[in-house]
Design a protein around this motif. Structure first.
Motif, PDB file in Angstrom:
ATOM      1  N   ARG A  64       0.776  -1.205   0.059  1.00  0.00           N
ATOM      2  CA  ARG A  64       0.169  -0.028   0.081  1.00  0.00           C
ATOM      3  C   ARG A  64       0.911   1.109  -0.043  1.00  0.00           C
ATOM      4  O   ARG A  64       0.580   2.274  -0.731  1.00  0.00           O
ATOM      5  N   HIS A  65       2.096   1.310   0.683  1.00  0.00           N
ATOM      6  CA  HIS A  65       2.813   2.174   0.806  1.00  0.00           C
ATOM      7  C   HIS A  65       3.518   2.478  -0.599  1.00  0.00           C
ATOM      8  O   HIS A  65       3.718   3.531  -1.165  1.00  0.00           O
ATOM      9  N   ALA A  66       3.787   1.202  -1.252  1.00  0.00           N
ATOM     10  CA  ALA A  66       4.525   1.516  -2.679  1.00  0.00           C
ATOM     11  C   ALA A  66       3.435   1.936  -3.478  1.00  0.00           C
ATOM     12  O   ALA A  66       3.919   2.909  -4.517  1.00  0.00           O
ATOM     13  N   GLN A  67       2.210   1.871  -3.507  1.00  0.00           N
ATOM     14  CA  GLN A  67       1.302   2.219  -4.557  1.00  0.00           C
ATOM     15  C   GLN A  67       1.172   3.630  -4.423  1.00  0.00           C
ATOM     16  O   GLN A  67       1.081   4.622  -5.204  1.00  0.00           O
ATOM     17  N   LYS A  68       1.346   4.391  -2.958  1.00  0.00           N
ATOM     18  CA  LYS A  68       1.163   5.730  -2.777  1.00  0.00           C
ATOM     19  C   LYS A  68       2.548   6.268  -3.625  1.00  0.00           C
ATOM     20  O   LYS A  68       2.419   7.611  -3.729  1.00  0.00           O
ATOM     21  N   LEU A  69       3.568   5.634  -3.427  1.00  0.00           N
ATOM     22  CA  LEU A  69       4.700   6.109  -3.961  1.00  0.00           C
ATOM     23  C   LEU A  69       4.653   6.206  -5.560  1.00  0.00           C
ATOM     24  O   LEU A  69       5.929   6.469  -6.445  1.00  0.00           O
ATOM     25  N   GLY A  70       3.583   5.411  -6.131  1.00  0.00           N
ATOM     26  CA  GLY A  70       3.714   5.375  -7.534  1.00  0.00           C
ATOM     27  C   GLY A  70       3.979   4.168  -8.212  1.00  0.00           C
ATOM     28  O   GLY A  70       4.604   3.938  -9.292  1.00  0.00           O
ATOM     29  N   LEU A  71       4.584   3.137  -7.321  1.00  0.00           N
ATOM     30  CA  LEU A  71       4.976   1.903  -7.665  1.00  0.00           C
ATOM     31  C   LEU A  71       4.079   0.761  -7.839  1.00  0.00           C
ATOM     32  O   LEU A  71       3.263   0.561  -7.029  1.00  0.00           O
ATOM     33  N   ALA A  72       4.227  -0.109  -8.776  1.00  0.00           N
ATOM     34  CA  ALA A  72       3.359  -1.281  -9.029  1.00  0.00           C
ATOM     35  C   ALA A  72       3.805  -2.421  -8.133  1.00  0.00           C
ATOM     36  O   ALA A  72       3.074  -3.512  -8.092  1.00  0.00           O
ATOM     37  N   PHE A  73       4.989  -2.651  -7.266  1.00  0.00           N
ATOM     38  CA  PHE A  73       5.319  -3.565  -6.596  1.00  0.00           C
ATOM     39  C   PHE A  73       5.603  -4.762  -7.375  1.00  0.00           C
ATOM     40  O   PHE A  73       5.205  -5.556  -7.140  1.00  0.00           O
ATOM     41  N   ALA A  74       6.144  -4.735  -8.504  1.00  0.00           N
ATOM     42  CA  ALA A  74       6.440  -5.850  -9.477  1.00  0.00           C
ATOM     43  C   ALA A  74       7.674  -6.484  -8.857  1.00  0.00           C
ATOM     44  O   ALA A  74       8.887  -6.208  -8.506  1.00  0.00           O
ATOM     45  N   GLU A  75       7.385  -7.986  -8.634  1.00  0.00           N
ATOM     46  CA  GLU A  75       8.423  -8.636  -7.836  1.00  0.00           C
ATOM     47  C   GLU A  75       9.597  -8.715  -8.389  1.00  0.00           C
ATOM     48  O   GLU A  75      10.847  -8.635  -7.635  1.00  0.00           O
TER      49      GLU A  75
END
Length: 293
Positions: A215-226
């Motif tokens: 959720r933090h990554a999404q706020k930073l504009g990242l998709a959390f691609a593994e």
């Protein structure tokens, strides 16, 4: 075979996001490691994002305040995901009832007082005596410097007999506070489990804290691609096991909790010793380094 690095910069360009442990990686409970701080600042300047993912049993605000007091530059990270936040959410949702016995030091009171805005719509959580409790919230021993899990065996026998669940706000077993090794909430929860009680976990290596990091990554504009994320830490059964379970690459800091296992030079782990130890732990991190730098 786990590849030993001389610096994080050897591989850092491969990753958009680093999930970085704090205790044993960025600090030792007393002082910040300058080389680790510099490495994270350099990574962010090159375009990477850093989420500090910690098993601290306190909400984010309390961890941030402590890092500020220790002098960690805010240029070293973008966000903080704590076991305290993940566990607090479960407590507020009634995971161990609404009347709870707090097993832990006074410094962790923020777990009960620093509440998110949405908590006002939930039934209030009341801290009560052990005899009145519907469940246990464990943030650590009452006295971290002197007590061991065995000091709680009698109380845990009574809790088990009553069917009380234990919410563990910090799954770490031990940490090194300066030169002193102290027990964490995870060691108490582990004993309770061994005695036949039921413990609930929300920090590393368990999924809830990684959901929070996403959720933090999404706020930073990242998709959390593994394939673009790396987890960094010194806990082989927390930081590394958790990162591997999430499908991301991992960087094991050998100069932390298990430093004595890898040779005389804490900065330069020996490959043969590392390989043998990792096999005994049944873990295979992507990379290893003496200390984060």
């Amino acid at each position: 075979m786990t590849r030993i690095l001389s610096s994080f910069s050897e591989v850092s360009a491969t990753y958009d996001l680093a999930l970085v442990d704090l205790w044993g990686c960025v600090h030792n409970g007393e002082v910040i490691y300058p080389a680790a701080e510099a490495a994270l600042i350099a990574y962010r300047k090159a375009g990477g994002k850093v989420i500090l993912v910690t098993n601290a049993p306190r909400p984010e605000a309390g961890v941030r305040e402590r890092l500020d007091a220790m002098g960690l530059s805010t240029d070293a990270y973008d966000a903080i995901a704590t076991s305290g936040d993940a566990a607090q959410q479960a407590m507020l949702m009634g995971a161990v009832g609404t009347k709870v016995w707090h097993l832990g030091p006074d410094k962790d009171d923020g777990f009960f007082t620093d509440l998110p805005d949405w908590a006002k719509d939930r039934p209030a959580i009341e801290r009560v005596s052990f005899d009145e409790a519907e469940g246990i919230v464990c943030t650590g021993p009452f006295n971290e410097l002197t007590e061991t899990p065995e000091d709680y065996r009698g109380r845990f026998l009574a809790a088990k007999a009553r069917g009380l669940k234990l919410l563990c706000a910090n799954p770490d077993i031990v940490v090194d506070y300066g030169e002193t090794r102290i027990y964490c909430a995870g060691a108490l929860a582990q004993l309770y489990d061994q005695m036949g009680g039921e413990s609930l976990y929300f920090g590393k290596p368990h999924p809830p804290i990684y959901d929070l990091a996403r959720r933090h990554a999404q706020k930073l504009g990242l998709a959390f691609a593994e394939d673009r994320v790396i987890a960094i830490g010194d806990g082989i059964q927390t930081d590394i096991k958790g990162g591997m379970a999430e499908g991301v690459d991992t960087l094991f800091i050998t100069g932390g909790l298990a430093a004595d296992a890898f040779g005389a030079d804490v900065e330069q782990p020996e490959q043969a010793a590392l390989d043998a130890w990792l096999q005994s732990e049944a873990q295979s991190p992507s990379f290893a380094i003496g200390r984060l730098r």
